[in-house]
Design an enzyme around this catalytic site. Structure first.
Site, PDB file in Angstrom:
ATOM      1  N   ASN A 112      -4.802   9.404   1.621  1.00 34.98           N
ATOM      2  CA  ASN A 112      -5.670   8.991   3.029  1.00 34.98           C
ATOM      3  C   ASN A 112      -6.403   9.774   3.358  1.00 34.98           C
ATOM      4  OD1 ASN A 112      -5.536   6.427   1.628  1.00 34.98           O
ATOM      5  ND2 ASN A 112      -3.638   5.668   3.748  1.00 34.98           N
ATOM      6  N   ASP A 127       1.211  -1.284   0.267  1.00 35.24           N
ATOM      7  CA  ASP A 127       0.012   0.120  -0.179  1.00 35.24           C
ATOM      8  C   ASP A 127       0.927   1.604  -0.092  1.00 35.24           C
ATOM      9  OD1 ASP A 127      -2.116  -1.312  -0.469  1.00 35.24           O
ATOM     10  OD2 ASP A 127      -2.343  -1.257   1.823  1.00 35.24           O
TER      11      ASP A 127
END
Length: 322
Positions: free
Chosen positions: A181, A111
């Protein structure tokens, strides 16, 4: 004509009529097909016959343009031995071009690599297809080197938008960064941070004593936000998660769910005594005085997932894990 061909073009003359024999007629036919594709006319269920300059064209499939160029790839890795070896095999089978010339960016890693790659392609319109060579791999697909071009024809797309962070530091300098994010504020010393929080210019929390606070996108709501006991947001929800990190006062405040149109401002109190840093994904600014965050709809990024494993499905499934 190769396997991508979906036209059968005939002339009523014995010689027949393909691109080689009647390029002008073929061009007109291709223009007509492109116009029909743009208007989403799919005649696969009901074959249609068009006449263009004496040429009859029978459309037989969903896509009805002459053979397109092969799909091109740019392959990036997290530099682990396994990912490097896999990238070499993919290059041997499918070739590789530069990031600027690629149709799709293939990311081999975890990720963290996906976040770096999304920042690289942000604003370019290039989709990213990740395959897991990391630990969690929440935004990655399972690795397979077979039929990559065919798999990419049936992927599910998810478009996400970043947060724009604008910072005013102790020297009066303004800085900015984008976060896919979350934007996080952290205390920089042993002293707890004191933050005032405004939403759309209105004070909503006069003083939060804490280790920090964060504002997360739906895509980031399953990352640090979840670890800080914040809510998981559906990936397509027009929402943002505002979550405290280890709050001391008010002890019972657990955050808020905000509209993605909201503008959130954090103002540090007693900043000399209680220094605070601000982080947008992996970009950090220290000694901040004021941080303003809003969603940025001008910088979308597109992730590609194998059928049945979309980001929407992963976020939903995460809510039922315990």
């Amino acid at each position: 004509m190769d396997a991508w061909e979906v036209f059968r073009v005939e002339n009523e003359t014995p010689a027949g009529c393909y691109r080689e024999n009647a390029p002008e007629q073929w061009t007109l036919l291709a223009m007509l097909a492109a116009a029909l594709r743009q208007s989403h006319q799919e005649a696969a269920r009901c074959p249609t016959v068009w006449w263009v300059g004496g040429v009859r064209a029978s459309q037989r499939g969903r896509n009805f343009l002459p053979s397109p160029a092969p799909m091109t790839f740019c392959i990036v890795t997290n530099e682990t031995p396994a990912a490097i070896a896999a990238a070499a095999r993919l290059r041997d089978r499918y070739g590789m071009v530069s990031l600027e010339d690629a149709d799709v960016v293939v990311a081999l890693g975890g990720d963290g690599l996906m976040l770096q790659t999304l920042h690289q392609v942000m604003g370019s319109g290039k989709p990213v297809y990740g395959m897991n060579f990391g630990s969690v791999g929440f935004m990655m697909n399972n690795f397979s080197e077979d039929d990559l071009d065919e798999r990419l024809k049936v992927v599910q797309q998810t478009q996400i938008y970043p947060l724009s962070m604008n910072v005013l530091d102790a020297s009066g300098t303004s800085r900015s960064a984008l976060a896919i994010n979350e934007v996080s504020l952290f205390r920089s010393t042993y002293q707890a941070a004191k933050l005032q929080i405004l939403v759309d210019g209105e004070v909503r929390l006069d003083e939060l004593i804490c280790d920090g606070a964060l504002l997360a996108t739906p895509a980031g709501s399953t990352a640090y936000n979840l670890s800080a006991h914040g809510p998981i947001l559906p990936i397509e929800a027009p929402l943002l998660a505002l979550t405290p990190i280890s709050p001391f006062r008010p002890r019972r405040w657990r955050g808020a769910i905000l509209s993605n149109r909201a503008e959130v401002t954090f103002i540090t109190r007693e900043a000399e005594k209680r220094p605070v840093s601000a982080v947008a994904d992996n970009v950090e600014f220290q000694n901040v005085r004021e941080v303003t965050v809003r969603e940025d709809r001008t910088h979308g990024v597109t992730l590609l997932f194998d059928p049945g494993t979309s980001l929407e499905e992963r976020v939903l499934s995460e809510q039922f894990r315990f």
